[in-house]
Scaffold this active site. Structure first.
Site, short mmCIF file in Angstrom:
data_model
loop_
_atom_site.label_atom_id
_atom_site.label_comp_id
_atom_site.label_asym_id
_atom_site.label_seq_id
_atom_site.Cartn_x
_atom_site.Cartn_y
_atom_site.Cartn_z
N GLU A 1 0.83 -1.20 0.00
CA GLU A 1 0.00 0.00 0.00
C GLU A 1 0.86 1.26 0.00
OE1 GLU A 1 -3.06 -0.32 -0.63
OE2 GLU A 1 -2.97 -2.49 -0.41
N ASP B 1 3.53 -4.35 -5.83
CA ASP B 1 4.17 -5.58 -5.34
C ASP B 1 5.69 -5.47 -5.40
OD1 ASP B 1 1.85 -6.90 -4.67
OD2 ASP B 1 1.74 -8.06 -6.53
#
Length: 417
Positions: free
Chosen positions: A275, A354
């Site tokens: 995030e 990611d």
């Protein structure tokens, strides 16, 4: 319907289309790990035969009501944009034009809600059978009605503005409407965390402790200003694990499900690191601006397409309250048709987040463990077919994310998970 102003709208549509394509093409991270050795996604390598079978069975069980619901949406939209049924039904309404618009919006969406209600109950039953839903039927009904209320309120505002502008400037209403669509998209994204999210969940700061200290330290090390990490009471609704970032500027927030606090701290850190990647790259702001351009483009397209459908639907002008059905149908079709492109871009942005998490934590082993846990707890589809992938998948699949972690490990000389 009024055909004057078509040329200007067509030029604006072409210009906005080119601008949108260029912005997306230039800013989307099409290649996340340049030069990394390729690792092929393989569900059988990381998931047991039982886990794969369970995911496949769940996918089959949820696909039927989901596709039927989509079919109802498209059927209702098709009737509204290809036949005069909606126009004739709404012609029975009486009162000032704006009252008829509001009643028409509620009526059209209400019919769609009623048609899809049994399908929603079917899907909720499947979620309960697989242990994903923790809601009572009363809570489920409340959430569904809240979603309906928000959808109607937002649509009513947009359609009221379009009809009002079309009544005042029938030849040029698309100009202020396009600008308004852009501003509304940006404003909603900014306000969403503080106005909409609290309607569905309660939020509280992550309690003081080692996890909170480590997360804030990681954010500082990453150079991402984070005043707080919030916890959503998602467990009253689901057993699924998730986290997300929303808003930007003063309303930017990183939110984790309370379910995550029961999982290993290192895995939670990796989820938050993902995030932080969104926050550092300004993905919410980027998505909002691209969405605003798309909304402006869609408004120009709405002006052009609605003129072509005027005779078929018996709508003389979009300034007529009877145009509500046509407008709702076109908005529904536009949302559906734009979905695959949004998912395509989203998958690449999620892959970049990611990669950011891997760079920040340098722990591909825990990353892989975390992805396995998320996939099995959420019963994620490990190998969606092409239709599902295009229509619904906004994130890389778990095998794809694990494969990227292996590629990252090979590229950086780390232990391959």
């Amino acid at each position: 319907m009024e055909r004057s102003g078509t040329r200007g709208a067509a030029f604006a549509l072409a210009g906005l289309g080119v601008l949108l394509i260029v912005v997306v093409a230039v800013t989307t991270p099409w290649q996340v790990l340049s030069g990394a050795p390729a690792a092929e996604p393989d569900p059988a390598r990381d998931f047991s035969a039982q886990e794969i079978a369970r995911a496949q069975a769940f996918d089959v069980a949820t696909s039927v009501p989901s596709y039927l619901s989509l079919g109802v949406t498209l059927l209702v939209a098709g009737v509204l944009v290809l036949t005069p049924f909606g126009t004739r039904a709404l012609a029975r309404l009486r009162g000032p034009w704006w009252v008829r618009v509001l009643i028409g919006v509620v009526a059209v969406y209400g019919v769609s809600l009623a048609l899809k209600w049994p399908l929603g109950m079917w899907l909720e039953t499947v979620l309960r059978e697989y242990g994903l839903s923790t809601q009572t039927w009363a809570a489920w009904t409340g959430d569904r009605l809240k979603n309906f209320g928000l959808q109607v309120a937002l649509s009513a505002i947009m359609i009221l503005v379009v009809v009002a502008l079309a009544r005042k400037w029938p030849r040029r209403w698309w100009i202020p409407a396009s600008a308004g669509a852009f501003v509304l998209t940006v404003g909603l994204s900014f306000a969403y965390p503080v106005l909409v999210e609290p309607v569905f969940n309660d939020f509280a700061p992550l309690p003081a402790g080692q996890l909170r200290t480590d997360l804030l330290a990681m954010a500082e090390r990453d150079g991402v200003p984070v005043n707080d990490v919030l916890v959503a009471d998602a467990s009253r609704r689901t057993t699924a694990l998730n986290a997300y970032v929303s808003g930007f500027g003063a309303t930017r927030r990183i939110v984790v499900y309370d379910n995550l606090l029961k999982e290993p701290a290192k895995e939670t850190e990796l989820i938050v690191a993902h995030e932080l990647g969104h926050a550092k790259n300004g993905d919410v702001l980027y998505g909002t601006l691209v969405g605003g351009l798309g909304a402006a483009l869609g408004t120009c397209l709405l002006f052009l397409v609605a003129q072509g459908l005027g005779r078929r639907t018996e709508v003389p002008t979009l300034g007529d309250p009877r145009a509500v059905g046509l407008l709702v149908g076109l908005i529904s079709l536009g949302t559906f048709l734009s979905g695959p492109a949004q998912n395509l871009v989203s998958r690449h942005i999620e892959a970049r987040a990611d990669a950011h998490a891997l760079e920040l934590t340098r722990d591909p082993v825990t990353f892989t463990t975390m992805q396995k846990r998320l996939a099995t707890r959420n019963i994620s589809d490990l190998s969606p077919d092409i239709v599902e992938y295009v229509l619904y998948v906004s994130h890389p699949t778990a095998p794809q994310r694990i494969a990227m972690a292996r590629s990252w490990a090979l590229l950086n000389g780390a232990n391959e998970p």
